[in-house]
Design an enzyme around this catalytic site. Structure first.
Site, PDB file in Angstrom:
ATOM      1  CG  HIS A  59     -13.331 -30.807  26.496  1.00  0.00           C
ATOM      2  ND1 HIS A  59     -13.215 -29.438  26.487  1.00  0.00           N
ATOM      3  CD2 HIS A  59     -14.510 -31.095  25.889  1.00  0.00           C
ATOM      4  CE1 HIS A  59     -14.283 -28.921  25.889  1.00  0.00           C
ATOM      5  NE2 HIS A  59     -15.084 -29.903  25.522  1.00  0.00           N
ATOM      6  NE  ARG A 115      13.758  -8.611  18.166  1.00  0.00           N
ATOM      7  CZ  ARG A 115      12.528  -8.141  18.239  1.00  0.00           C
ATOM      8  NH1 ARG A 115      12.336  -6.836  18.372  1.00  0.00           N
ATOM      9  NH2 ARG A 115      11.479  -8.943  18.174  1.00  0.00           N
ATOM     10  CB  ALA A 130      -0.931  -0.009   1.209  1.00  0.00           C
ATOM     11  CD  GLU A 141     -13.788 -25.598  28.769  1.00  0.00           C
ATOM     12  OE1 GLU A 141     -14.842 -25.715  28.110  1.00  0.00           O
ATOM     13  OE2 GLU A 141     -12.660 -25.793  28.276  1.00  0.00           O
ATOM     14  CG  ASP A 195       2.662  -9.454  21.170  1.00  0.00           C
ATOM     15  OD1 ASP A 195       2.347 -10.617  20.865  1.00  0.00           O
ATOM     16  OD2 ASP A 195       3.796  -9.135  21.559  1.00  0.00           O
ATOM     17  CG  HIS A 249       8.666 -17.713  16.932  1.00  0.00           C
ATOM     18  ND1 HIS A 249       9.186 -18.214  18.099  1.00  0.00           N
ATOM     19  CD2 HIS A 249       9.057 -16.413  16.875  1.00  0.00           C
ATOM     20  CE1 HIS A 249       9.878 -17.270  18.708  1.00  0.00           C
ATOM     21  NE2 HIS A 249       9.813 -16.170  17.997  1.00  0.00           N
TER      22      HIS A 249
END
Length: 319
Positions: A215, A72, A22, A187, A127, A249
């Site tokens: 389960h 990095r 873009a 759960e 994240d 990953h």
């Protein structure tokens, strides 16, 4: 504005390629030369810069990862490294820089902006830990990757009458665990933002077993606990066979979802528009399905945005 550059930095995220595409095609459509910087800020310091064309970004919208690659850089964290980076950008005639990445990448963009480089940040991290925006590029794909895995784990857990503890990414932000857990009918969802009581969880599992539950699926963000430790405790206290799975990953890879492709396309387009408007030190985001922009210093100062209401819904629906 005659020449801009784009780089990806930090951890890769599905949809980064759509954002690169873009930026490049919007820039070319506006008559701007667009340079690609390989391997993030480390590549910038090494002059790994090339001119991009429409063909450079052909057939990449569906690809995971980043064609510009990422790395990095310890050198870039120093004042000398940042000064060197600005000098290299000047040598290449770059008048505006688009940085695609997460919090650390935005810190780098902020440092360059303080040295006079016109910078725009695009949030690319699975994240979803940048509080100024509702969603980051890659988050939706990561959630769907986790969902696919827990659907399969539920099948085998039910067959064997076991509990499954699934560890997902999220050091400081539990959004992947929360969204995947709710969508997958977990759960229990364990996140770094909220206190976790292992004794209460074990009691709930025992009550479920007494009532015929076949389960249990527990999703834990990596910053809230370790799946192996939690699984061992559950099995020891309850006697219920428990298996731990660390997805790792795999959550960063894969073809981006339609949502991530569209989000990345909208954000990449807006980033170039901001540079053409002579705006700098801004980051692009999405709020209430509207593409917005904000001062980078302000964006980085906003605290976490964990959705406790959504967590309560997941909790209410869990048993």
């Amino acid at each position: 504005m005659r020449k801009i550059a784009v780089l990806t930095s930090g951890g890769d995220a599905p949809g980064m390629n759509a954002a690169i595409r873009a930026v490049v095609r919007t820039g070319l459509d506006k008559g701007i030369t667009v340079l690609g910087i390989e391997r993030g800020f480390d590549g910038l310091l090494n002059g790994e810069i090339f001119e991009m064309t429409r063909r450079s970004v052909a057939d990449i919208i569906q690809r995971g990862g980043t064609i510009l690659r990422t790395a990095r850089s310890e050198e870039f964290k120093t004042e000398e490294g940042q000064k060197k980076a600005t000098d290299i950008l000047r040598v290449f005639g770059v008048e505006g820089l688009v940085v695609i990445g997460g919090d650390g990448s935005f810190q780098g963009a902020k440092s360059l902006s303080e040295l006079g480089v016109k910078t725009i940040g695009i949030p690319g991290t699975i994240d979803n830990d940048l509080a100024y925006t509702d969603y980051t590029i890659g988050f939706d794909t990561a959630v769907n990757t986790v969902l696919d895995a827990i659907n399969k784990l539920r099948d085998t857990s039910t067959s064997h009458g076991r509990a499954s503890v699934v560890e997902v990414m999220g050091r400081n932000c539990g959004d992947i665990a929360l969204y995947a857990g709710l969508a997958g009918g977990a759960e229990s969802i364990i996140v770094p933002e909220l206190r976790f009581d292992i004794d209460k969880l074990c009691k709930t599992i025992l009550e479920g077993k007494k009532n015929g539950k076949m389960h249990n699926l527990i999703i834990v963000a990596e910053g809230a606990g370790k799946a192996n430790d939690i699984a061992k405790t559950i099995e020891k206290v309850t006697g219920v066979g428990t298996r731990a799975t660390v997805l790792g990953h795999i959550q960063r890879g894969g073809s981006p979802t339609a949502n991530d492709r569209i989000l990345a396309s909208r954000m990449g387009n807006r980033a170039v528009e901001l540079l053409l408007e002579e705006k700098s030190s801004r980051v692009v985001g999405i709020n209430d399905n509207r593409i917005v922009d904000m001062d980078i210093h302000e964006a980085l100062s906003i605290e976490g945005k964990f959705d406790e209401k959504l967590y309560e819904i997941a909790k209410a629906l869990s048993y």
